[in-house]
Design an enzyme around this catalytic site. Sequence first.
Site, PDB file in Angstrom:
ATOM      1  N   ASP A 195       0.853  -1.199   0.000  1.00 14.15           N
ATOM      2  CA  ASP A 195       0.000   0.000   0.000  1.00 14.15           C
ATOM      3  C   ASP A 195       0.890   1.251   0.000  1.00 14.15           C
ATOM      4  O   ASP A 195       2.108   1.165   0.059  1.00 14.15           O
ATOM      5  CB  ASP A 195      -0.939  -0.004   1.215  1.00 14.15           C
ATOM      6  CG  ASP A 195      -0.180   0.018   2.533  1.00 14.15           C
ATOM      7  OD1 ASP A 195       0.918  -0.579   2.613  1.00 14.15           O
ATOM      8  OD2 ASP A 195      -0.670   0.639   3.499  1.00 14.15           O
ATOM      9  N   HIS A 521       1.795  -9.173  -2.848  1.00 15.32           N
ATOM     10  CA  HIS A 521       0.773  -8.113  -2.877  1.00 15.32           C
ATOM     11  C   HIS A 521       1.446  -6.742  -2.938  1.00 15.32           C
ATOM     12  O   HIS A 521       2.119  -6.325  -1.994  1.00 15.32           O
ATOM     13  CB  HIS A 521      -0.074  -8.233  -1.604  1.00 15.32           C
ATOM     14  CG  HIS A 521      -1.238  -7.300  -1.520  1.00 15.32           C
ATOM     15  ND1 HIS A 521      -2.456  -7.566  -2.110  1.00 15.32           N
ATOM     16  CD2 HIS A 521      -1.385  -6.107  -0.902  1.00 15.32           C
ATOM     17  CE1 HIS A 521      -3.297  -6.581  -1.850  1.00 15.32           C
ATOM     18  NE2 HIS A 521      -2.674  -5.675  -1.119  1.00 15.32           N
ATOM     19  N   ASP A 569       1.142 -17.946  -3.097  1.00 11.59           N
ATOM     20  CA  ASP A 569       1.834 -16.903  -3.866  1.00 11.59           C
ATOM     21  C   ASP A 569       0.869 -16.281  -4.864  1.00 11.59           C
ATOM     22  O   ASP A 569       1.011 -16.448  -6.076  1.00 11.59           O
ATOM     23  CB  ASP A 569       3.056 -17.503  -4.565  1.00 11.59           C
ATOM     24  CG  ASP A 569       3.868 -16.426  -5.280  1.00 11.59           C
ATOM     25  OD1 ASP A 569       3.723 -15.236  -4.933  1.00 11.59           O
ATOM     26  OD2 ASP A 569       4.642 -16.776  -6.197  1.00 11.59           O
ATOM     27  N   GLU A 578       2.079 -10.291   1.308  1.00 11.82           N
ATOM     28  CA  GLU A 578       2.448  -8.896   1.055  1.00 11.82           C
ATOM     29  C   GLU A 578       3.955  -8.739   1.311  1.00 11.82           C
ATOM     30  O   GLU A 578       4.598  -9.609   1.898  1.00 11.82           O
ATOM     31  CB  GLU A 578       1.649  -7.957   1.983  1.00 11.82           C
ATOM     32  CG  GLU A 578       1.747  -6.490   1.567  1.00 11.82           C
ATOM     33  CD  GLU A 578       0.621  -5.609   2.132  1.00 11.82           C
ATOM     34  OE1 GLU A 578      -0.268  -6.129   2.820  1.00 11.82           O
ATOM     35  OE2 GLU A 578       0.654  -4.393   1.852  1.00 11.82           O
TER      36      GLU A 578
HETATM   37  O1  9MR Z   1      -3.871  -3.681  -0.002  1.00 11.54           O
HETATM   38  C1  9MR Z   1      -4.096  -3.625   1.400  1.00 11.54           C
HETATM   39  C2  9MR Z   1      -2.893  -4.149   2.124  1.00 11.54           C
HETATM   40  O2  9MR Z   1      -1.791  -3.321   1.856  1.00 11.54           O
HETATM   41  C3  9MR Z   1      -3.182  -4.255   3.602  1.00 11.54           C
HETATM   42  O3  9MR Z   1      -2.122  -4.904   4.266  1.00 11.54           O
HETATM   43  C4  9MR Z   1      -4.469  -5.003   3.839  1.00 11.54           C
HETATM   44  C5  9MR Z   1      -4.860  -5.064   5.312  1.00 11.54           C
HETATM   45  O4  9MR Z   1      -4.941  -3.831   5.893  1.00 11.54           O
HETATM   46  O5  9MR Z   1      -5.535  -4.429   3.130  1.00 11.54           O
HETATM   47  C6  9MR Z   1      -5.325  -4.404   1.733  1.00 11.54           C
HETATM   48  O6  9MR Z   1      -6.387  -3.744   1.134  1.00 11.54           O
HETATM   49  C7  9MR Z   1      -7.588  -4.454   0.979  1.00 11.54           C
HETATM   50  C8  9MR Z   1      -8.622  -4.005   1.985  1.00 11.54           C
HETATM   51  O7  9MR Z   1      -8.231  -4.294   3.294  1.00 11.54           O
HETATM   52  C9  9MR Z   1      -9.965  -4.630   1.694  1.00 11.54           C
HETATM   53  N1  9MR Z   1     -10.360  -4.364   0.327  1.00 11.54           N
HETATM   54  C10 9MR Z   1      -9.409  -4.848  -0.644  1.00 11.54           C
HETATM   55  C11 9MR Z   1      -8.081  -4.191  -0.427  1.00 11.54           C
HETATM   56  C12 9MR Z   1      -7.086  -4.592  -1.506  1.00 11.54           C
HETATM   57  O8  9MR Z   1      -6.865  -5.963  -1.538  1.00 11.54           O
HETATM   58  O1  9MR Z   2       2.238  -6.342   9.866  1.00 16.97           O
HETATM   59  C1  9MR Z   2       0.916  -6.007  10.248  1.00 16.97           C
HETATM   60  C2  9MR Z   2       0.320  -7.159  11.000  1.00 16.97           C
HETATM   61  O2  9MR Z   2       1.027  -7.370  12.212  1.00 16.97           O
HETATM   62  C3  9MR Z   2      -1.152  -6.909  11.262  1.00 16.97           C
HETATM   63  O3  9MR Z   2      -1.718  -8.066  11.833  1.00 16.97           O
HETATM   64  C4  9MR Z   2      -1.864  -6.540   9.964  1.00 16.97           C
HETATM   65  C5  9MR Z   2      -3.336  -6.246  10.133  1.00 16.97           C
HETATM   66  O4  9MR Z   2      -3.525  -5.112  10.873  1.00 16.97           O
HETATM   67  O5  9MR Z   2      -1.230  -5.409   9.388  1.00 16.97           O
HETATM   68  C6  9MR Z   2       0.099  -5.651   9.031  1.00 16.97           C
HETATM   69  O6  9MR Z   2       0.647  -4.497   8.487  1.00 16.97           O
HETATM   70  C7  9MR Z   2       0.115  -4.054   7.249  1.00 16.97           C
HETATM   71  C8  9MR Z   2      -0.407  -2.663   7.479  1.00 16.97           C
HETATM   72  O7  9MR Z   2      -1.531  -2.717   8.316  1.00 16.97           O
HETATM   73  C9  9MR Z   2      -0.728  -1.931   6.190  1.00 16.97           C
HETATM   74  N1  9MR Z   2       0.372  -1.982   5.267  1.00 16.97           N
HETATM   75  C10 9MR Z   2       0.778  -3.331   4.972  1.00 16.97           C
HETATM   76  C11 9MR Z   2       1.235  -4.038   6.217  1.00 16.97           C
HETATM   77  C12 9MR Z   2       1.747  -5.445   5.906  1.00 16.97           C
HETATM   78  O8  9MR Z   2       0.724  -6.310   5.521  1.00 16.97           O
END
Ligand code: 9MR
Ligand code: 9MR
Length: 596
Positions: A195, A521, A569, A578
């Site tokens: 993100d 991701h 994957d 991610e």
């Molecule tokens: O792309 C987002 C990712 O970077 C975050 O780690 C994740 C959890 O916060 O959320 C992803 O975004 C998703 C969102 O939570 C729900 N709608 C779809 C988004 C894209 O896959």
């Molecule tokens: O690394 C984070 C993990 O410990 C949490 O459980 C998760 C859901 O809140 O979020 C992870 O971090 C994400 C962040 O919320 C948004 N950017 C992407 C991070 C990696 O997935």
Amino acid sequence: MPSRVSAVLLSAALLLGALSSAGTATAAPTAGTTAVRANQLGYLPAGPKRATVVSTSPTPLTWQLRDAAGAVVASGPTTVRGSADAASRDMTQTADFSSYTGTGSGFTLAVDGRTSPPFAIRAGLYDGLRSDAMSFFYQQRSGIAIEASLAGAAYARPAAHLGVAPNRGDTSVPCQPGVCDYSRDVRGGWYDAGDHGKYVVNGGLSTWLLVNSFERAKRAGTDAALGDSTLRIPERGNGVPDVLDEARWELDFLMRMQVPADKPLAGMAFHKMHDANWTALPTRPERDAERRELHRPSTAATLNLAAAAAQCARVYAPYDSAFAARCLDSARRAWTAARANPGLLAPDSDGTGGGAYGDATVSDEFYWAAAELYATTGETVYRDAVTSSSWHTSGGAFTPFGFGWADTAALGRIALATVPTGLPASDTARLRDSVTAAADGYLATMSGQGYAVPIPASAYVWGSNGQVADNAIVLAVAHGLTGQQRYRAGALEALDYLLGRNTLGQSYVSGYGTLAARNQHHRFWARQYDASLPNPPAGSIAGGPNSGLQDPVAAQRLPGCAPAACYVDDIGSYSTNEVAINWNAPLAWLTQFAAE
Ligand code: 9MR
Ligand code: 9MR
């Protein structure tokens, strides 16, 4: 220590549910030997060389190490484990060919009619990965063009989030409603992950790890490999070690996130800044048209800034005294502000358009920040904060799950165990003992497992690969403190796991291994969704197995998975696949260690 531990408990509960409801999930094991799992990059000539054999055989088998021409160059018996590995549910045996010291490429390990993927045995094995794991940070930079000459043509992109439409950040970013009535220039830094959010707690942790890797190497006298012109970054040739140039890109951003002196909550750090709504995949950063917002300052973010900036003041002083002084001023102001506002906790619920990074316990962040400020300044006020903290005297700083963005006491301990300070010798000895005791615990965890992973079966949560690498750092620090080879071996074996010695036979690092992650991701490295975009660049590590199945793809594709097998994957699986700065930073740290 809040959110990650509750995630662990949740996953454990889900796992028990899966086990009890679905006898179907655990099929009868296939008879005989089904696979030979090895580090697909290879092994160091002077390091441990072990592979895991998946086999139901109750008796030892014979392993054969073959060279590229197929000739057997060494052989021996495997060791039978005798019970299924809890994390993978595999029956395993271990093949140990550590005594082989020949070098070359294209080796394979054959057992009972099965053959591992090919691997090398050579010095310099980790040189390329060390450099690629660091290049990840350059390519995650916000607010600067990514140059084809440095990153490769496929990875070049224009500068983003500099106030040029359609971007609506990051040169003048307003607060969320009710938080503040002004805008701030918070350009720069690294995008967190797939993100485009920028989060101070994760930024502080990741910066600290990169700078710590340099400080460690300097102490060991091996920092030349991390010097100027060792990385593919624009600052190469400026006389400053490149890893410090890279970390500075984030430090400058972190300091921009500090509330200015003439505003309410002066000295605090905004918890994070990100899009008001989640953007779709793919979205190139320069095409992000979402509103960007600053979120309420938090005590945790402020203390992460204090810790990273205090470390900056110490480590950058020989290279840029003005920058070091600016870091120290920022760290002091952050500390004072956090002391005045100790209860501004970041909630778990603020997760629209960006991650929450909630944290309900900040005593560990206070300890870490005090430790760094004391290590840098030697001043009484910080020393008193260190010695009066429960994290200084009692256990618990090191846990089986490892440190992380919400659990930072271990970082304070590592700093005080390794940087000379005026603490009583008995204190320093106790801190060092706590590091080696934690390392011994991780070694014990490894020896109880089929794949020698330094996390327990209950710790396959979001970002488990980061936890593996973090615990391996503790092993490497213990090696630095004691010189004992078993700690170095443990750190290297953790890399074996990440690079293919695991139940999926999967390297989690793009570009390294026969079967390597390639669809992590990410909004720009999104080739799975758009053939005109690249796959993630070499050296990007996936979050890894997560038994919580917290995204739709994982939930659909992985029901009933063994904890260590809950990975896919696929670009849609953000909870297993991610990339993130806090996972690539320990990979960079470890590969720098391994490359020595
Ligand atoms: O792309 C987002 C990712 O970077 C975050 O780690 C994740 C959890 O916060 O959320 C992803 O975004 C998703 C969102 O939570 C729900 N709608 C779809 C988004 C894209 O896959
Ligand atoms: O690394 C984070 C993990 O410990 C949490 O459980 C998760 C859901 O809140 O979020 C992870 O971090 C994400 C962040 O919320 C948004 N950017 C992407 C991070 C990696 O997935």
